[in-house]
Each structure stands twice: as C-alpha cells, then as structure tokens.
Write a protein that holds these residues in place. Sequence first.
Motif, PDB file in Angstrom:
ATOM      1  N   ARG A   1       0.787  -1.124   0.095  1.00 47.13           N
ATOM      2  CA  ARG A   1       0.083   0.059  -0.029  1.00 47.13           C
ATOM      3  C   ARG A   1       1.042   1.136   0.120  1.00 47.13           C
ATOM      4  NH1 ARG A   1      -5.546  -0.038   0.858  1.00 47.13           N
ATOM      5  NH2 ARG A   1      -5.428   2.012   1.813  1.00 47.13           N
ATOM      6  N   GLY A   2       2.139   1.182  -0.394  1.00 43.33           N
ATOM      7  CA  GLY A   2       3.076   2.353  -0.596  1.00 43.33           C
ATOM      8  C   GLY A   2       4.006   2.617   0.734  1.00 43.33           C
ATOM      9  N   GLY A   3       3.858   1.728   1.665  1.00 47.86           N
ATOM     10  CA  GLY A   3       4.802   2.133   2.911  1.00 47.86           C
ATOM     11  C   GLY A   3       6.213   1.857   2.562  1.00 47.86           C
ATOM     12  N   ILE A   4       7.074   2.491   3.183  1.00 44.00           N
ATOM     13  CA  ILE A   4       8.534   2.700   2.683  1.00 44.00           C
ATOM     14  C   ILE A   4       9.180   2.152   3.917  1.00 44.00           C
ATOM     15  CG2 ILE A   4      10.215   4.120   1.914  1.00 44.00           C
ATOM     16  CD1 ILE A   4       8.109   6.301   1.074  1.00 44.00           C
ATOM     17  N   LEU A   5      10.207   1.173   3.764  1.00 46.81           N
ATOM     18  CA  LEU A   5      11.184   0.602   4.674  1.00 46.81           C
ATOM     19  C   LEU A   5      11.962   1.754   4.935  1.00 46.81           C
ATOM     20  CD1 LEU A   5      12.037  -1.705   6.404  1.00 46.81           C
ATOM     21  CD2 LEU A   5      13.301  -2.439   4.287  1.00 46.81           C
ATOM     22  N   MET A   6      12.316   2.226   6.159  1.00 47.22           N
ATOM     23  CA  MET A   6      13.322   3.035   6.428  1.00 47.22           C
ATOM     24  C   MET A   6      14.283   2.516   7.489  1.00 47.22           C
ATOM     25  SD  MET A   6      11.739   5.781   5.003  1.00 47.22           S
ATOM     26  CE  MET A   6      12.392   7.316   5.666  1.00 47.22           C
ATOM     27  N   ALA A   7      15.360   3.084   7.310  1.00 40.00           N
ATOM     28  CA  ALA A   7      16.318   2.793   8.566  1.00 40.00           C
ATOM     29  C   ALA A   7      16.749   3.942   9.336  1.00 40.00           C
ATOM     30  CB  ALA A   7      17.660   2.263   7.574  1.00 40.00           C
ATOM     31  N   VAL A   8      16.983   3.655  10.548  1.00 40.86           N
ATOM     32  CA  VAL A   8      17.271   4.854  11.586  1.00 40.86           C
ATOM     33  C   VAL A   8      18.901   4.653  11.641  1.00 40.86           C
ATOM     34  CG1 VAL A   8      16.909   5.621  13.862  1.00 40.86           C
ATOM     35  CG2 VAL A   8      14.983   4.523  12.636  1.00 40.86           C
ATOM     36  N   CYS A   9      19.370   5.865  11.513  1.00 41.34           N
ATOM     37  CA  CYS A   9      20.769   5.852  11.828  1.00 41.34           C
ATOM     38  C   CYS A   9      21.066   7.294  12.395  1.00 41.34           C
ATOM     39  CB  CYS A   9      21.641   5.850  10.323  1.00 41.34           C
ATOM     40  SG  CYS A   9      21.266   7.047   9.135  1.00 41.34           S
ATOM     41  N   PRO A  10      22.337   7.138  13.077  1.00 39.21           N
ATOM     42  CA  PRO A  10      22.689   8.284  13.723  1.00 39.21           C
ATOM     43  C   PRO A  10      22.919   9.577  12.849  1.00 39.21           C
ATOM     44  CG  PRO A  10      24.413   6.814  13.805  1.00 39.21           C
ATOM     45  CD  PRO A  10      23.321   6.109  13.170  1.00 39.21           C
ATOM     46  N   MET A  11      22.830  10.833  13.356  1.00 42.50           N
ATOM     47  CA  MET A  11      23.098  11.897  12.514  1.00 42.50           C
ATOM     48  C   MET A  11      24.779  12.093  12.782  1.00 42.50           C
ATOM     49  SD  MET A  11      20.663  13.021  10.786  1.00 42.50           S
ATOM     50  CE  MET A  11      21.118  14.717  10.371  1.00 42.50           C
ATOM     51  N   MET A  12      25.264  12.365  11.634  1.00 42.98           N
ATOM     52  CA  MET A  12      26.773  12.963  12.174  1.00 42.98           C
ATOM     53  C   MET A  12      27.100  13.945  10.956  1.00 42.98           C
ATOM     54  SD  MET A  12      29.080   9.776  10.745  1.00 42.98           S
ATOM     55  CE  MET A  12      28.081   8.597   9.854  1.00 42.98           C
ATOM     56  N   GLU A  13      28.096  14.705  11.355  1.00 40.03           N
ATOM     57  CA  GLU A  13      28.621  15.503  10.326  1.00 40.03           C
ATOM     58  C   GLU A  13      29.911  15.182   9.669  1.00 40.03           C
ATOM     59  OE1 GLU A  13      29.190  20.624   9.860  1.00 40.03           O
ATOM     60  OE2 GLU A  13      29.531  19.601  11.851  1.00 40.03           O
ATOM     61  N   THR A  14      30.068  15.343   8.443  1.00 38.90           N
ATOM     62  CA  THR A  14      31.206  14.805   7.603  1.00 38.90           C
ATOM     63  C   THR A  14      31.603  15.903   6.935  1.00 38.90           C
ATOM     64  OG1 THR A  14      30.296  12.513   7.496  1.00 38.90           O
ATOM     65  CG2 THR A  14      32.130  13.354   6.227  1.00 38.90           C
ATOM     66  N   MET A  15      32.968  16.236   7.276  1.00 36.84           N
ATOM     67  CA  MET A  15      33.809  17.255   6.491  1.00 36.84           C
ATOM     68  C   MET A  15      35.035  16.708   5.834  1.00 36.84           C
ATOM     69  SD  MET A  15      32.069  19.905   7.799  1.00 36.84           S
ATOM     70  CE  MET A  15      32.835  21.326   7.894  1.00 36.84           C
ATOM     71  N   HIS A  16      35.179  16.998   4.471  1.00 38.16           N
ATOM     72  CA  HIS A  16      36.181  16.719   3.742  1.00 38.16           C
ATOM     73  C   HIS A  16      36.894  18.040   3.686  1.00 38.16           C
ATOM     74  CE1 HIS A  16      34.793  12.949   2.433  1.00 38.16           C
ATOM     75  NE2 HIS A  16      33.754  13.355   2.427  1.00 38.16           N
ATOM     76  N   ASP A  17      38.083  17.935   4.356  1.00 41.32           N
ATOM     77  CA  ASP A  17      38.996  19.279   4.479  1.00 41.32           C
ATOM     78  C   ASP A  17      40.026  19.224   3.276  1.00 41.32           C
ATOM     79  OD1 ASP A  17      37.623  20.226   6.554  1.00 41.32           O
ATOM     80  OD2 ASP A  17      38.651  19.082   8.349  1.00 41.32           O
ATOM     81  N   ALA A  18      40.411  20.540   3.188  1.00 46.41           N
ATOM     82  CA  ALA A  18      41.560  20.895   2.013  1.00 46.41           C
ATOM     83  C   ALA A  18      43.011  20.174   2.413  1.00 46.41           C
ATOM     84  CB  ALA A  18      41.833  22.223   1.949  1.00 46.41           C
ATOM     85  N   ASP A  19      43.165  19.644   3.640  1.00 47.16           N
ATOM     86  CA  ASP A  19      44.210  19.145   4.148  1.00 47.16           C
ATOM     87  C   ASP A  19      44.367  17.966   3.813  1.00 47.16           C
ATOM     88  OD1 ASP A  19      42.508  18.443   6.065  1.00 47.16           O
ATOM     89  OD2 ASP A  19      43.459  19.307   7.909  1.00 47.16           O
ATOM     90  N   GLY A  20      43.382  17.416   3.343  1.00 48.60           N
ATOM     91  CA  GLY A  20      43.515  15.769   2.973  1.00 48.60           C
ATOM     92  C   GLY A  20      42.761  14.933   3.904  1.00 48.60           C
ATOM     93  N   TYR A  21      42.093  15.615   4.836  1.00 45.94           N
ATOM     94  CA  TYR A  21      41.586  14.699   5.847  1.00 45.94           C
ATOM     95  C   TYR A  21      39.753  14.666   5.737  1.00 45.94           C
ATOM     96  CZ  TYR A  21      45.675  13.838   8.782  1.00 45.94           C
ATOM     97  OH  TYR A  21      46.973  13.577   8.922  1.00 45.94           O
ATOM     98  N   MET A  22      39.262  13.525   6.106  1.00 42.46           N
ATOM     99  CA  MET A  22      37.895  13.678   6.316  1.00 42.46           C
ATOM    100  C   MET A  22      37.587  13.494   7.723  1.00 42.46           C
ATOM    101  SD  MET A  22      35.114  10.647   5.311  1.00 42.46           S
ATOM    102  CE  MET A  22      35.525   9.543   6.279  1.00 42.46           C
ATOM    103  N   ARG A  23      37.005  14.133   8.216  1.00 46.62           N
ATOM    104  CA  ARG A  23      36.653  14.081   9.765  1.00 46.62           C
ATOM    105  C   ARG A  23      35.107  13.990   9.960  1.00 46.62           C
ATOM    106  NH1 ARG A  23      40.869  18.207   9.115  1.00 46.62           N
ATOM    107  NH2 ARG A  23      42.571  17.435  10.164  1.00 46.62           N
ATOM    108  N   GLN A  24      34.659  13.021  10.647  1.00 45.33           N
ATOM    109  CA  GLN A  24      33.439  12.771  11.234  1.00 45.33           C
ATOM    110  C   GLN A  24      33.124  13.252  12.292  1.00 45.33           C
ATOM    111  OE1 GLN A  24      33.086   8.801   9.543  1.00 45.33           O
ATOM    112  NE2 GLN A  24      31.485   9.785   8.077  1.00 45.33           N
ATOM    113  N   TYR A  25      31.912  13.872  12.897  1.00 40.38           N
ATOM    114  CA  TYR A  25      31.802  14.207  14.231  1.00 40.38           C
ATOM    115  C   TYR A  25      30.152  13.748  14.588  1.00 40.38           C
ATOM    116  CZ  TYR A  25      35.145  17.857  12.829  1.00 40.38           C
ATOM    117  OH  TYR A  25      36.336  18.587  12.579  1.00 40.38           O
ATOM    118  N   PHE A  26      30.467  12.779  15.661  1.00 39.90           N
ATOM    119  CA  PHE A  26      29.296  12.293  16.026  1.00 39.90           C
ATOM    120  C   PHE A  26      28.809  12.950  17.471  1.00 39.90           C
ATOM    121  CE2 PHE A  26      31.880   9.209  13.805  1.00 39.90           C
ATOM    122  CZ  PHE A  26      30.892   8.327  13.208  1.00 39.90           C
TER     123      PHE A  26
END
Length: 122
Positions: A52-77
């Motif tokens: 009937r149109g229900g959508i399977l959803m996944a619950v995941c934590p929010m986090m911020e991901t930054m790809h910096d100019a210094d060649g690093y990826m940083r994820q903040y939880f």
Amino acid sequence: MEKYIAVTKETREYLRKLFKTTDVTVWRALYFDKRAGNTLTARKIRKAAQERGGILMAVCPMMETMHDADGYMRQYFPNGVMVECNKETGRVEIIKDGKAVEGYDKVSINQLYQIQARAERL
C-alpha cells in the motif's frame, strides 16, 4: 540498525481492520518490535503495508562529515567522538575528548563502517 515501515494513518487503520487486530499489534509489526517477533501475522502486516505504499526506513545516527583541504575526512558524532581519516595514507583515528583512543592503518571502506559503528558506541 533499527528499521521501520513508514505508512500513513489511513494505512495503519486499514491494516488494523484487515487483520482484525489492535493498533499496538500493527505498530509492533511496522517497527519490527521484538515483542511482535517475526510471526506470520507480523510479516503479513509488513508485506501489506509495503504493497500500500509503505516505505522501509532505516534509523541511523546523525553525524557531520567534513572533507577538508588538508586531505582529511573528519566525522563528528553526537556523542562528542570524532573519526579522522587521512585520505592519502588510509590512517584512521577515533578521537575522544581531544585524544586518539584507537588508530587503524590502511583502512578499507568496509573497515571504515566498522570503525564508525565503534565510534558511535563510545
């Protein structure tokens, strides 16, 4: 990972009437609640909900991901933990309270998922 089937109020009412059950039973089936188990009725409710149109959803934590100019990826939880990845070397560190608590070398994508899960639990 938590999951549920998102449906409208009308669909929940339809499922309750179709299966001659309670709102709680429908809710438990749609939210894969352990108390509902994987009973035949719960599986039928989930199948009908998706038809009937229900959508399977996944619950995941929010986090911020930054790809910096210094060649690093940083994820903040949300728990204050940071995962820092050196994109050139593949070195990944879990940082808590400003201190590296775990470190990994030459990390693959699959390993990164495991490291992120570990960081989330700290």
